[in-house]
Design a protein around this motif. Sequence first.
Motif, PDB file in Angstrom:
ATOM      1  N   ARG A 163       0.949  -1.358  -0.011  1.00 26.09           N
ATOM      2  CA  ARG A 163      -0.064   0.010   0.082  1.00 26.09           C
ATOM      3  C   ARG A 163       0.962   1.134   0.004  1.00 26.09           C
ATOM      4  O   ARG A 163       0.520   2.068  -0.714  1.00 26.09           O
ATOM      5  CB  ARG A 163      -0.936  -0.077   1.212  1.00 26.09           C
ATOM      6  N   GLU A 164       1.923   1.220   0.533  1.00 27.55           N
ATOM      7  CA  GLU A 164       3.000   2.507   0.753  1.00 27.55           C
ATOM      8  C   GLU A 164       3.569   2.813  -0.739  1.00 27.55           C
ATOM      9  O   GLU A 164       3.792   3.814  -0.690  1.00 27.55           O
ATOM     10  CB  GLU A 164       4.054   2.102   1.833  1.00 27.55           C
ATOM     11  N   GLU A 189      -4.743   7.172 -11.402  1.00 24.78           N
ATOM     12  CA  GLU A 189      -3.177   7.094 -11.423  1.00 24.78           C
ATOM     13  C   GLU A 189      -2.464   7.907  -9.994  1.00 24.78           C
ATOM     14  O   GLU A 189      -2.745   8.914  -9.736  1.00 24.78           O
ATOM     15  CB  GLU A 189      -2.881   8.154 -12.413  1.00 24.78           C
ATOM     16  N   LYS A 190      -1.601   6.867  -9.597  1.00 19.23           N
ATOM     17  CA  LYS A 190      -0.597   7.333  -8.611  1.00 19.23           C
ATOM     18  C   LYS A 190      -1.384   7.720  -7.535  1.00 19.23           C
ATOM     19  O   LYS A 190      -1.164   9.152  -7.049  1.00 19.23           O
ATOM     20  CB  LYS A 190       0.339   8.272  -9.186  1.00 19.23           C
ATOM     21  N   PRO A 191      -2.222   7.360  -6.836  1.00 15.84           N
ATOM     22  CA  PRO A 191      -2.772   7.656  -5.562  1.00 15.84           C
ATOM     23  C   PRO A 191      -2.203   7.656  -4.318  1.00 15.84           C
ATOM     24  O   PRO A 191      -1.433   6.699  -4.488  1.00 15.84           O
ATOM     25  CB  PRO A 191      -4.135   6.795  -5.381  1.00 15.84           C
ATOM     26  N   LYS A 192      -2.242   8.601  -3.437  1.00 19.00           N
ATOM     27  CA  LYS A 192      -1.751   8.468  -2.203  1.00 19.00           C
ATOM     28  C   LYS A 192      -2.273   7.105  -1.364  1.00 19.00           C
ATOM     29  O   LYS A 192      -3.315   6.727  -1.697  1.00 19.00           O
ATOM     30  CB  LYS A 192      -1.962   9.693  -1.220  1.00 19.00           C
ATOM     31  N   PRO A 193      -1.316   6.483  -0.703  1.00 14.66           N
ATOM     32  CA  PRO A 193      -1.758   5.416   0.030  1.00 14.66           C
ATOM     33  C   PRO A 193      -3.209   5.291   0.672  1.00 14.66           C
ATOM     34  O   PRO A 193      -3.870   4.486   0.542  1.00 14.66           O
ATOM     35  CB  PRO A 193      -0.743   5.018   1.046  1.00 14.66           C
ATOM     36  N   GLU A 194      -3.273   6.313   1.490  1.00  6.58           N
ATOM     37  CA  GLU A 194      -4.716   6.663   2.170  1.00  6.58           C
ATOM     38  C   GLU A 194      -5.948   6.619   1.180  1.00  6.58           C
ATOM     39  O   GLU A 194      -6.915   6.458   1.725  1.00  6.58           O
ATOM     40  CB  GLU A 194      -4.502   7.646   3.014  1.00  6.58           C
ATOM     41  N   ALA A 195      -5.608   7.011   0.073  1.00  6.43           N
ATOM     42  CA  ALA A 195      -6.759   7.455  -1.018  1.00  6.43           C
ATOM     43  C   ALA A 195      -6.744   6.275  -1.827  1.00  6.43           C
ATOM     44  O   ALA A 195      -7.759   6.015  -2.899  1.00  6.43           O
ATOM     45  CB  ALA A 195      -6.593   8.569  -1.820  1.00  6.43           C
ATOM     46  N   ALA A 196      -5.996   5.157  -1.994  1.00  3.80           N
ATOM     47  CA  ALA A 196      -6.075   4.205  -3.113  1.00  3.80           C
ATOM     48  C   ALA A 196      -7.264   3.477  -2.863  1.00  3.80           C
ATOM     49  O   ALA A 196      -7.377   2.830  -1.645  1.00  3.80           O
ATOM     50  CB  ALA A 196      -4.654   3.441  -2.924  1.00  3.80           C
ATOM     51  N   PRO A 197      -7.826   2.929  -4.024  1.00  2.00           N
ATOM     52  CA  PRO A 197      -9.008   2.134  -3.883  1.00  2.00           C
ATOM     53  C   PRO A 197      -8.921   0.567  -3.524  1.00  2.00           C
ATOM     54  O   PRO A 197      -9.682  -0.302  -3.235  1.00  2.00           O
ATOM     55  CB  PRO A 197      -9.725   2.394  -5.215  1.00  2.00           C
ATOM     56  N   SER A 198      -7.510   0.293  -3.950  1.00  2.00           N
ATOM     57  CA  SER A 198      -6.947  -1.196  -3.692  1.00  2.00           C
ATOM     58  C   SER A 198      -5.448  -1.202  -3.598  1.00  2.00           C
ATOM     59  O   SER A 198      -4.895   0.001  -3.771  1.00  2.00           O
ATOM     60  CB  SER A 198      -7.751  -2.017  -4.680  1.00  2.00           C
ATOM     61  N   THR A 199      -5.163  -2.363  -3.553  1.00  2.00           N
ATOM     62  CA  THR A 199      -3.586  -2.463  -3.787  1.00  2.00           C
ATOM     63  C   THR A 199      -3.155  -3.558  -5.109  1.00  2.00           C
ATOM     64  O   THR A 199      -2.296  -3.791  -5.146  1.00  2.00           O
ATOM     65  CB  THR A 199      -3.015  -3.285  -2.523  1.00  2.00           C
TER      66      THR A 199
END
Length: 293
Positions: A163-164, A189-199
Motif C-alpha cells: 500500500r505504501e 493514477e498514482k493515488p496516495k496510500p490513504e486514498a488508493a481504492p485497492s492494492t
Amino acid sequence: MSWRPVRKAVFPVAGLGTRLLPATKSTPKEMLTIVDRPLIQYAVDEARAAGIEQLIFVTGRGKASLDDYFDIGFELETTMRGRGKSLDALEPSRSGFGEIVSVRQQQPLGLGHAVWCARAIVGDEPFAVLLADDLMVPGALRQMVTAYDKLGGNILLTEDIPRERTASYGVITPGETKGRVVEVRGLVEKPKPEAAPSTLGVIGRYILQPKIMTVLDAQEQGAGGEIQLTDAMAKLIGKQPFHAVTADSARYDCGDKSGFVLANLALGLGDPEVGPKIKEFIQSTPGRGGGSA
C-alpha cells in the motif's frame, strides 16, 4: 458482441532511461542485456508467443539500434558462415518482412502520448501495449489474450503491491472476481496510500480497444504534467468492458538498478551454462553459504 482478435502490439521505447544513467546515455535502456539478450528481445518474444503479428515501436532520438537489432546483420552473418559457425543464436533477433514498424515520439510527453503516436498504424483494431523494462517471467501477454478471447473489451495486467507504494502506480477499483480475473470499476493514477481504492497496481501490459485513441486525441495532461494512459482508460470504464488479470509471472522492473541486477541474477540462475557458475560463486563467497568468514 464479437471482438476482433489482437494482432498488433505497441512498444513505447522512446524513454530516456534516466534511472540507469550513465549506462543509458548512449544505449537505449531496452537494449541493456539480461544474461544474453536485450530487454526488447524478451518483450518481442512474449508478444510473438501471444500471437501478435505486427510490432509497433514508438521510438525517439538515439534509438536506431532497436531497429538495427532486428535487422539482418549481413557482415556478422557472412563472417559466421565463413567460419562454419551456426546462426541459430541470431534467429530470435530477426524480424519478418513488415513485421516491425517504427514511429517517432518527438517529445517525452507521457505514456498516453507515446501510445497515441501509433494511432495511424493501430487503425481500428484492438492492440496490446508492452513496456519492455517490465520484464515478465514467464511472459504474461498470452495469459491476457486468453482472458480477452473470453471477455473482450480491455484487459489490464495487475500486481498486488504494498500500500505504501500506490503513489507509483495506476490503481484499480476492483469489482467481481473470478480466479485471477477481476472486473475493473475504476482506475486512478498514482493515488496516495490513504486514498488508493485497492492494492492492485497496473503494470506494463495492456490490451486496449482502438477507442482509447479518440480519448487521447484531447491530449489532456495528468499526473506529472504528462498525458497519462491511465486517465484515458478511466474515461472508458463503464462504456466498454474492463477487466484485470493478476500476474501469474515474476516481474522485474529493469528500469531500476536493483530490478535490473535481480533480473540478471534470477534468469542467470536458470540458464544451464551460467547458472552453475553463479551458484558456485554464491557458495564460495564469505557469508553467502559456503566460504569462510
